[in-house]
Enzyme design. Sequence first.
Site, mmCIF file in Angstrom:
data_model
loop_
_atom_site.group_PDB
_atom_site.id
_atom_site.type_symbol
_atom_site.label_atom_id
_atom_site.label_comp_id
_atom_site.label_asym_id
_atom_site.label_seq_id
_atom_site.Cartn_x
_atom_site.Cartn_y
_atom_site.Cartn_z
ATOM 1 N N PRO A 32 2.119 -40.317 -49.580
ATOM 2 C CA PRO A 32 2.450 -39.762 -50.892
ATOM 3 C C PRO A 32 3.816 -39.105 -50.965
ATOM 4 C CG PRO A 32 0.680 -38.507 -49.833
ATOM 5 C CD PRO A 32 0.879 -39.754 -49.030
ATOM 6 N N ASN A 33 4.445 -39.358 -52.105
ATOM 7 C CA ASN A 33 5.730 -38.768 -52.510
ATOM 8 C C ASN A 33 6.939 -39.319 -51.773
ATOM 9 O OD1 ASN A 33 4.644 -36.993 -54.528
ATOM 10 N ND2 ASN A 33 3.816 -35.772 -52.850
ATOM 11 N N ARG B 177 15.112 -36.387 -54.832
ATOM 12 C CA ARG B 177 14.861 -34.932 -54.908
ATOM 13 C C ARG B 177 14.999 -34.331 -53.513
ATOM 14 N NH1 ARG B 177 10.484 -35.571 -58.792
ATOM 15 N NH2 ARG B 177 11.473 -36.881 -60.356
ATOM 16 N N TYR C 238 15.238 -33.793 -47.172
ATOM 17 C CA TYR C 238 14.913 -35.186 -46.815
ATOM 18 C C TYR C 238 16.117 -36.124 -46.780
ATOM 19 C CZ TYR C 238 10.136 -33.573 -47.382
ATOM 20 O OH TYR C 238 8.959 -32.891 -47.235
ATOM 21 N N ASN D 202 4.260 -42.896 -41.595
ATOM 22 C CA ASN D 202 4.591 -41.560 -42.093
ATOM 23 C C ASN D 202 3.586 -41.308 -43.208
ATOM 24 O OD1 ASN D 202 5.529 -39.216 -43.179
ATOM 25 N ND2 ASN D 202 7.656 -39.882 -43.385
ATOM 26 N N ALA E 84 2.013 -35.886 -46.647
ATOM 27 C CA ALA E 84 1.135 -34.714 -46.556
ATOM 28 C C ALA E 84 -0.285 -35.061 -46.089
ATOM 29 C CB ALA E 84 1.103 -33.992 -47.896
ATOM 30 N N HIS F 166 -1.555 -33.954 -42.634
ATOM 31 C CA HIS F 166 -2.114 -32.628 -42.366
ATOM 32 C C HIS F 166 -3.522 -32.448 -42.933
ATOM 33 C CE1 HIS F 166 2.109 -32.237 -41.538
ATOM 34 N NE2 HIS F 166 2.424 -32.372 -42.809
ATOM 35 N N ASP G 152 -9.568 -41.788 -39.001
ATOM 36 C CA ASP G 152 -10.659 -42.701 -38.636
ATOM 37 C C ASP G 152 -10.225 -44.161 -38.738
ATOM 38 O OD1 ASP G 152 -12.375 -40.595 -38.125
ATOM 39 O OD2 ASP G 152 -13.445 -40.734 -40.043
ATOM 40 N N GLU H 45 3.557 -42.335 -34.998
ATOM 41 C CA GLU H 45 3.655 -41.400 -36.131
ATOM 42 C C GLU H 45 5.120 -41.000 -36.306
ATOM 43 O OE1 GLU H 45 1.470 -37.790 -35.440
ATOM 44 O OE2 GLU H 45 2.014 -36.953 -37.388
ATOM 45 N N HIS I 11 7.961 -38.697 -38.791
ATOM 46 C CA HIS I 11 8.300 -37.777 -39.881
ATOM 47 C C HIS I 11 9.808 -37.629 -39.944
ATOM 48 C CE1 HIS I 11 4.159 -36.739 -40.452
ATOM 49 N NE2 HIS I 11 4.045 -36.634 -39.141
ATOM 50 N N ARG J 239 8.916 -26.191 -39.716
ATOM 51 C CA ARG J 239 8.625 -25.914 -41.136
ATOM 52 C C ARG J 239 7.379 -25.015 -41.257
ATOM 53 N NH1 ARG J 239 9.122 -31.277 -44.612
ATOM 54 N NH2 ARG J 239 9.184 -29.666 -46.245
ATOM 55 N N ARG K 36 2.162 -27.454 -41.782
ATOM 56 C CA ARG K 36 2.642 -28.787 -41.384
ATOM 57 C C ARG K 36 2.575 -28.991 -39.866
ATOM 58 N NH1 ARG K 36 5.060 -30.633 -46.218
ATOM 59 N NH2 ARG K 36 5.938 -28.894 -47.394
HETATM 60 O O1 CA2 Z 1 8.991 -35.079 -42.801
HETATM 61 C C1 CA2 Z 1 8.254 -35.963 -43.230
HETATM 62 O O2 CA2 Z 1 8.525 -37.159 -43.170
HETATM 63 C C2 CA2 Z 1 6.964 -35.566 -43.951
HETATM 64 O O3 CA2 Z 1 5.967 -36.505 -43.577
HETATM 65 C C3 CA2 Z 1 7.257 -35.656 -45.431
HETATM 66 C C4 CA2 Z 1 6.075 -35.214 -46.290
HETATM 67 C C5 CA2 Z 1 5.578 -33.844 -45.850
HETATM 68 O O4 CA2 Z 1 4.423 -33.488 -46.604
HETATM 69 C C6 CA2 Z 1 5.255 -33.819 -44.374
HETATM 70 O O5 CA2 Z 1 4.842 -32.498 -44.026
HETATM 71 C C7 CA2 Z 1 6.475 -34.184 -43.554
HETATM 72 C C8 CA2 Z 1 6.492 -35.127 -47.763
HETATM 73 C C9 CA2 Z 1 7.017 -36.398 -48.306
HETATM 74 C C10 CA2 Z 1 7.592 -36.102 -49.654
HETATM 75 O O6 CA2 Z 1 8.877 -36.650 -49.694
HETATM 76 C C11 CA2 Z 1 9.714 -36.188 -50.668
HETATM 77 C C12 CA2 Z 1 10.952 -36.771 -50.680
HETATM 78 C C13 CA2 Z 1 11.868 -36.359 -51.594
HETATM 79 C C14 CA2 Z 1 11.532 -35.387 -52.513
HETATM 80 C C15 CA2 Z 1 10.295 -34.819 -52.501
HETATM 81 C C16 CA2 Z 1 9.366 -35.224 -51.574
#
Ligand code: CA2
Length: 152
Positions: A10-11, A18, A23, A75, A78, A81, A88, A99, A101, A108, A112
């Site tokens: 997700p995201n 953003r 990121y 990846n 979220a 976590h 599974d 894995e 990230h 962080r 996380r």
């Molecule tokens: O560091 C990573 O790759 C994460 O997997 C990214 C996840 C975060 O929840 C993990 O703790 C670490 C979040 C992905 C959201 O990506 C965004 C990218 C740009 C703007 C907003 C969110």
Amino acid sequence: MANVYVLNGPNLDLLGTREPETYGHATLKDVEALCRATASRHELEVQFRQSNHEGELIEWIHEAAAGDTVGIVINAGAYTHSSIAIHDALRAAMLPVVEVHITNIFARESFRHHSYIAPVASACLCGFGIEGYALAITGLVSINESLAAQRG
Ligand code: CA2
């Protein structure tokens, strides 16, 4: 050609649009291009996917397990976590998992620091930015070479 599945949770579709201070500026399309370039050097096909839905990610893990697949780079965003269901599915797939990230999750927030993916992964990479995806594919190739050597 055998497949490597690169799954994004997700995201991650927001990459490059953003929070560049966290990121970076690369988009998910840039990540896909990097993965394709890396995999082609190892004569692997990339199945590159992103979903904001846990069930869809699980379906793709099942798909990976059913096909000619050398492993999964994931990846899980979220879901890393929180998702016992993805844990599974990866365990049941019986494929090498790496894995990845983009950020160093251990530098962080404490929520996380725990990963449900790590116990079912052969290796984990975090904090290398999007380059971590390329390193993960290269690492997966190395893991497969070790497994082949063990089999003799
Ligand atoms: O560091 C990573 O790759 C994460 O997997 C990214 C996840 C975060 O929840 C993990 O703790 C670490 C979040 C992905 C959201 O990506 C965004 C990218 C740009 C703007 C907003 C969110």
